[in-house]
Design an enzyme around this catalytic site. Structure first.
Site, PDB file in Angstrom:
ATOM      1  N   ASP A   7      31.141  11.314  -3.956  1.00  0.00           N
ATOM      2  CA  ASP A   7      30.490  12.277  -3.073  1.00  0.00           C
ATOM      3  C   ASP A   7      31.601  13.032  -2.337  1.00  0.00           C
ATOM      4  OD1 ASP A   7      31.370  10.534  -1.106  1.00  0.00           O
ATOM      5  OD2 ASP A   7      29.409  10.216  -0.185  1.00  0.00           O
ATOM      6  N   CYS A  64      33.043   6.807  -2.559  1.00  0.00           N
ATOM      7  CA  CYS A  64      32.344   7.473  -1.456  1.00  0.00           C
ATOM      8  C   CYS A  64      33.116   7.098  -0.190  1.00  0.00           C
ATOM      9  CB  CYS A  64      30.857   7.125  -1.416  1.00  0.00           C
ATOM     10  SG  CYS A  64      30.449   5.426  -0.990  1.00  0.00           S
ATOM     11  N   GLY A  65      32.517   7.251   0.969  1.00  0.00           N
ATOM     12  CA  GLY A  65      33.248   6.954   2.194  1.00  0.00           C
ATOM     13  C   GLY A  65      33.607   5.485   2.302  1.00  0.00           C
ATOM     14  N   THR A  66      32.600   4.638   2.136  1.00  0.00           N
ATOM     15  CA  THR A  66      32.817   3.188   2.211  1.00  0.00           C
ATOM     16  C   THR A  66      32.934   2.530   0.836  1.00  0.00           C
ATOM     17  OG1 THR A  66      30.441   2.840   2.151  1.00  0.00           O
ATOM     18  CG2 THR A  66      31.463   2.980   4.339  1.00  0.00           C
ATOM     19  N   GLY A  67      32.442   3.196  -0.185  1.00  0.00           N
ATOM     20  CA  GLY A  67      32.306   2.594  -1.516  1.00  0.00           C
ATOM     21  C   GLY A  67      30.991   1.853  -1.662  1.00  0.00           C
ATOM     22  N   ILE A  68      30.284   1.685  -0.558  1.00  0.00           N
ATOM     23  CA  ILE A  68      29.084   0.838  -0.584  1.00  0.00           C
ATOM     24  C   ILE A  68      27.856   1.599  -1.081  1.00  0.00           C
ATOM     25  CG2 ILE A  68      27.512  -0.542   0.817  1.00  0.00           C
ATOM     26  CD1 ILE A  68      29.930  -1.212   2.628  1.00  0.00           C
ATOM     27  N   GLY A  69      27.597   2.763  -0.508  1.00  0.00           N
ATOM     28  CA  GLY A  69      26.404   3.512  -0.914  1.00  0.00           C
ATOM     29  C   GLY A  69      26.424   3.820  -2.398  1.00  0.00           C
ATOM     30  N   HIS A  97      35.330 -12.454 -14.200  1.00  0.00           N
ATOM     31  CA  HIS A  97      34.150 -13.297 -14.030  1.00  0.00           C
ATOM     32  C   HIS A  97      32.820 -12.558 -14.137  1.00  0.00           C
ATOM     33  CE1 HIS A  97      36.253 -16.861 -11.753  1.00  0.00           C
ATOM     34  NE2 HIS A  97      36.768 -16.626 -12.952  1.00  0.00           N
ATOM     35  N   ARG A 131      31.237 -19.513 -19.638  1.00  0.00           N
ATOM     36  CA  ARG A 131      30.181 -19.767 -18.642  1.00  0.00           C
ATOM     37  C   ARG A 131      29.854 -18.506 -17.847  1.00  0.00           C
ATOM     38  NH1 ARG A 131      34.956 -21.268 -16.638  1.00  0.00           N
ATOM     39  NH2 ARG A 131      35.454 -21.056 -14.412  1.00  0.00           N
ATOM     40  N   HIS A 132      30.803 -17.588 -17.751  1.00  0.00           N
ATOM     41  CA  HIS A 132      30.566 -16.357 -16.994  1.00  0.00           C
ATOM     42  C   HIS A 132      29.582 -15.429 -17.719  1.00  0.00           C
ATOM     43  CE1 HIS A 132      33.590 -17.688 -14.267  1.00  0.00           C
ATOM     44  NE2 HIS A 132      34.456 -17.803 -15.249  1.00  0.00           N
TER      45      HIS A 132
HETATM   46  C1  RB5 Z   1      28.956  10.055   3.712  1.00  0.00           C
HETATM   47  O1  RB5 Z   1      29.113  10.449   5.021  1.00  0.00           O
HETATM   48  C2  RB5 Z   1      28.944   8.538   3.637  1.00  0.00           C
HETATM   49  O2  RB5 Z   1      27.798   8.036   4.225  1.00  0.00           O
HETATM   50  C3  RB5 Z   1      29.037   8.079   2.197  1.00  0.00           C
HETATM   51  O3  RB5 Z   1      30.190   8.597   1.606  1.00  0.00           O
HETATM   52  C4  RB5 Z   1      29.134   6.583   1.981  1.00  0.00           C
HETATM   53  O4  RB5 Z   1      30.116   6.024   2.798  1.00  0.00           O
HETATM   54  C5  RB5 Z   1      27.872   5.835   2.011  1.00  0.00           C
HETATM   55  O5  RB5 Z   1      27.819   4.643   1.726  1.00  0.00           O
END
Ligand code: RB5
Length: 148
Positions: A7, A64-69, A97, A131-132
């Protein structure tokens, strides 16, 4: 062939990773975004992940910003095992794994140098199987609505 996407927040990191892949001679398809103008990450995750599940690409790297979304969105694509990593051990062992096929990283979490190292170890580490494999199969059984 590797799919790469981000993003707007991940865009600068994606561009650094592209430079690194080019230096290493790794071919990639850039699934966007193309600037730091605000966009929503889910569509970019989906576009790159569908290149993996179709077989056009072996793996994907998403930012992305955190990699999480973007990892949450990626993991909703059937057949995708996306790992959000910010350390070397995790990027290596999610291949060994989990047979992860998508690496996600946060541009607001780690620098480009580490991100390129994580990309390198992720792309060059083999799945151990054994096993993995059973455990990975169970992840996809859940995806298919099976009760374990
Ligand atoms: C964008 O501002 C931010 O929310 C997105 O890049 C990401 O970090 C979401 O998980």
């Amino acid at each position: 062939m590797i799919a790469i996407a981000s993003d707007h927040a991940g865009y600068p990191l994606k561009e650094e990773i592209k430079k690194y892949l080019t230096e290493k001679g790794v071919e990639f398809i850039d699934c966007g975004t193309d600037s730091d103008a605000s966009v929503d990450y889910a569509a970019f995750a989906q576009k790159a992940c569908l290149k993996v599940t179709s077989g056009e690409c072996d793996k994907a790297v998403l930012c992305c910003g955190t990699g999480i979304g973007i990892s949450m969105a990626a993991n909703k694509v059937k057949g995708i095992r996306a790992a959000c990593c910010s350390d070397y051990f995790s990027a290596k062992f999610t291949r060994v794994h989990n047979d992860a096929n998508v690496l996600c990283m946060g541009a607001r979490v780690i620098g480009a140098g580490l991100a390129c190292e994580l990309t390198d170890v992720f792309l060059n580490t083999e799945f151990e199987g054994g096993r993995h494999q059973r455990r990975v199969d169970q992840i996809h059984a859940i995806e298919n609505g099976e009760i374990l």
